[in-house]
Design a protein around this motif. Structure first.
Motif, short mmCIF file in Angstrom:
data_model
loop_
_atom_site.label_atom_id
_atom_site.label_comp_id
_atom_site.label_asym_id
_atom_site.label_seq_id
_atom_site.Cartn_x
_atom_site.Cartn_y
_atom_site.Cartn_z
N SER A 21 0.83 -1.20 0.00
CA SER A 21 0.00 0.00 0.00
C SER A 21 0.87 1.26 0.00
CB SER A 21 -0.92 -0.01 1.23
OG SER A 21 -1.69 1.15 1.28
N ALA A 22 1.93 1.26 0.82
CA ALA A 22 2.84 2.41 0.87
C ALA A 22 3.52 2.60 -0.49
CB ALA A 22 3.88 2.21 1.97
N LEU A 23 3.92 1.51 -1.11
CA LEU A 23 4.56 1.59 -2.43
C LEU A 23 3.58 2.13 -3.46
CD1 LEU A 23 6.96 0.97 -4.32
CD2 LEU A 23 6.04 -1.36 -4.54
N ASP A 24 2.36 1.60 -3.45
CA ASP A 24 1.35 2.07 -4.40
C ASP A 24 1.04 3.55 -4.21
OD1 ASP A 24 1.21 -0.50 -5.46
OD2 ASP A 24 -0.64 -1.02 -4.40
N ASP A 25 1.06 4.03 -2.97
CA ASP A 25 0.84 5.44 -2.69
C ASP A 25 2.03 6.29 -3.16
OD1 ASP A 25 -1.57 4.80 -1.50
OD2 ASP A 25 -0.84 5.04 0.56
N ALA A 26 3.24 5.74 -3.07
CA ALA A 26 4.45 6.49 -3.40
C ALA A 26 4.71 6.59 -4.90
CB ALA A 26 5.66 5.85 -2.72
N ARG A 27 4.35 5.57 -5.65
CA ARG A 27 4.69 5.56 -7.08
C ARG A 27 4.19 6.77 -7.86
NH1 ARG A 27 4.46 -0.89 -8.12
NH2 ARG A 27 6.71 -1.22 -7.92
N PRO A 28 2.93 7.18 -7.71
CA PRO A 28 2.51 8.36 -8.48
C PRO A 28 3.22 9.64 -8.03
CG PRO A 28 0.68 7.50 -7.16
CD PRO A 28 1.81 6.56 -7.01
N ILE A 29 3.58 9.72 -6.78
CA ILE A 29 4.31 10.89 -6.27
C ILE A 29 5.71 10.93 -6.88
CG2 ILE A 29 5.31 11.93 -4.18
CD1 ILE A 29 2.75 10.73 -2.74
N VAL A 30 6.37 9.77 -6.90
CA VAL A 30 7.70 9.67 -7.49
C VAL A 30 7.63 10.00 -8.98
CG1 VAL A 30 9.58 8.06 -8.06
CG2 VAL A 30 8.61 8.08 -5.76
N SER A 31 6.65 9.43 -9.67
CA SER A 31 6.51 9.69 -11.11
C SER A 31 6.31 11.18 -11.39
CB SER A 31 5.33 8.90 -11.68
OG SER A 31 5.58 7.52 -11.60
N LYS A 32 5.43 11.80 -10.61
CA LYS A 32 5.16 13.23 -10.80
C LYS A 32 6.42 14.05 -10.53
CE LYS A 32 2.07 16.90 -9.21
NZ LYS A 32 1.03 17.28 -8.26
N ALA A 33 7.17 13.70 -9.49
CA ALA A 33 8.39 14.44 -9.16
C ALA A 33 9.47 14.25 -10.24
CB ALA A 33 8.92 14.00 -7.80
N ILE A 34 9.60 13.05 -10.77
CA ILE A 34 10.57 12.82 -11.85
C ILE A 34 10.18 13.65 -13.06
CG2 ILE A 34 11.41 11.10 -13.52
CD1 ILE A 34 11.18 9.02 -11.22
N ARG A 35 8.90 13.65 -13.39
CA ARG A 35 8.44 14.43 -14.53
C ARG A 35 8.72 15.92 -14.30
NH1 ARG A 35 6.22 12.95 -18.52
NH2 ARG A 35 5.35 11.03 -17.68
N LYS A 36 8.36 16.42 -13.13
CA LYS A 36 8.50 17.85 -12.82
C LYS A 36 9.96 18.30 -12.79
CE LYS A 36 7.82 20.66 -8.67
NZ LYS A 36 7.20 20.60 -7.34
N HIS A 37 10.80 17.52 -12.11
CA HIS A 37 12.18 17.96 -11.89
C HIS A 37 13.16 17.52 -12.96
CE1 HIS A 37 11.08 19.63 -8.05
NE2 HIS A 37 10.57 18.48 -7.67
N PHE A 38 12.73 16.58 -13.82
CA PHE A 38 13.66 16.08 -14.83
C PHE A 38 13.05 16.07 -16.23
CE2 PHE A 38 15.75 12.28 -16.87
CZ PHE A 38 16.95 12.92 -17.16
N LEU A 39 12.07 15.22 -16.45
CA LEU A 39 11.57 15.00 -17.81
C LEU A 39 11.00 16.25 -18.47
CD1 LEU A 39 9.95 11.49 -17.30
CD2 LEU A 39 12.16 12.03 -18.39
N ASP A 40 10.27 17.06 -17.72
CA ASP A 40 9.69 18.28 -18.29
C ASP A 40 10.75 19.32 -18.67
OD1 ASP A 40 7.15 17.25 -18.13
OD2 ASP A 40 6.54 18.46 -16.39
N GLN A 41 11.96 19.14 -18.18
CA GLN A 41 13.05 20.08 -18.47
C GLN A 41 13.79 19.72 -19.77
OE1 GLN A 41 13.03 22.56 -16.20
NE2 GLN A 41 11.47 21.32 -15.19
N LEU A 42 13.49 18.53 -20.33
CA LEU A 42 14.25 18.02 -21.47
C LEU A 42 13.58 18.31 -22.81
CD1 LEU A 42 15.10 14.45 -20.10
CD2 LEU A 42 16.51 16.52 -19.94
N THR A 43 14.44 18.59 -23.79
CA THR A 43 13.97 18.67 -25.17
C THR A 43 14.10 17.27 -25.78
OG1 THR A 43 16.17 19.11 -26.06
CG2 THR A 43 14.86 21.03 -25.35
N ASP A 44 13.53 17.09 -26.97
CA ASP A 44 13.68 15.81 -27.67
C ASP A 44 15.16 15.51 -27.92
OD1 ASP A 44 10.94 15.49 -27.69
OD2 ASP A 44 10.69 16.12 -29.77
#
Length: 156
Positions: free
Chosen positions: A107-130
């Motif tokens: 349950s803790a893992l399932d709760d954490a995964r979307p938070i981790v995904s959102k943080a990776i997107r926000k702090h890394f993936l959204d900063q990248l160009t193709d």
């Protein structure tokens, strides 16, 4: 200058690369911890148990996948057992130990995964160009063969 020494520019590039990774990784872990109470190590253990072992792994396999020594993992698992995130049970066939994710851990893992995904997107993936993605992919593929990298905690 010795051919094994780094010049000023090479050292600057190394520190920029390392600093960028540490900064991004630190922000992802901070957001995850603030929202879930899980540490980087907790997430790494739970994520590997789920992804690599379908809920359970031999303790040595888990240690190897995290690139942790047995003692470090054992101490961490003791803390996680007290919080009822995992349990350990001896194997019948030999002296090994099986580490199993508990319902609370899942349950803790399932709760954490979307938070981790959102943080990776926000702090890394959204900063990248193709072009950035292409360059990072090429670099990762080229350097992967020269290392014995396992999936690194916290699977982020």
């Amino acid at each position: 200058m010795d051919k094994n020494e780094l010049n000023e520019e090479e050292m600057r590039i190394w520190h920029m690369w390392k600093g960028s990774f540490q900064s991004i990784f630190g922000r992802v872990i901070k957001e995850m911890s603030e929202h879930t109470g899980l540490s980087e190590g907790d997430y790494g253990v739970l994520d590997r148990l789920d992804l690599l072992g379908n809920g359970s792994l031999r303790q040595q396999e888990l240690a190897d996948s995290m690139n942790w020594d047995k003692s470090r993992l054992s101490h961490h698992l003791t803390r996680m057992e007290k919080r009822r995130l995992v349990m350990r049970k001896p194997l019948d066939t030999d002296r090994g130990v099986q580490v199993v994710i508990t319902p609370a851990g899942k349950s803790a893992l399932d709760d954490a995964r979307p938070i981790v995904s959102k943080a990776i997107r926000k702090h890394f993936l959204d900063q990248l160009t193709d072009q950035d993605v292409e360059s990072i992919t090429k670099l990762a593929e080229r350097t992967k063969s020269g290392s014995s990298a396992s999936c690194e905690a916290p699977s982020t």
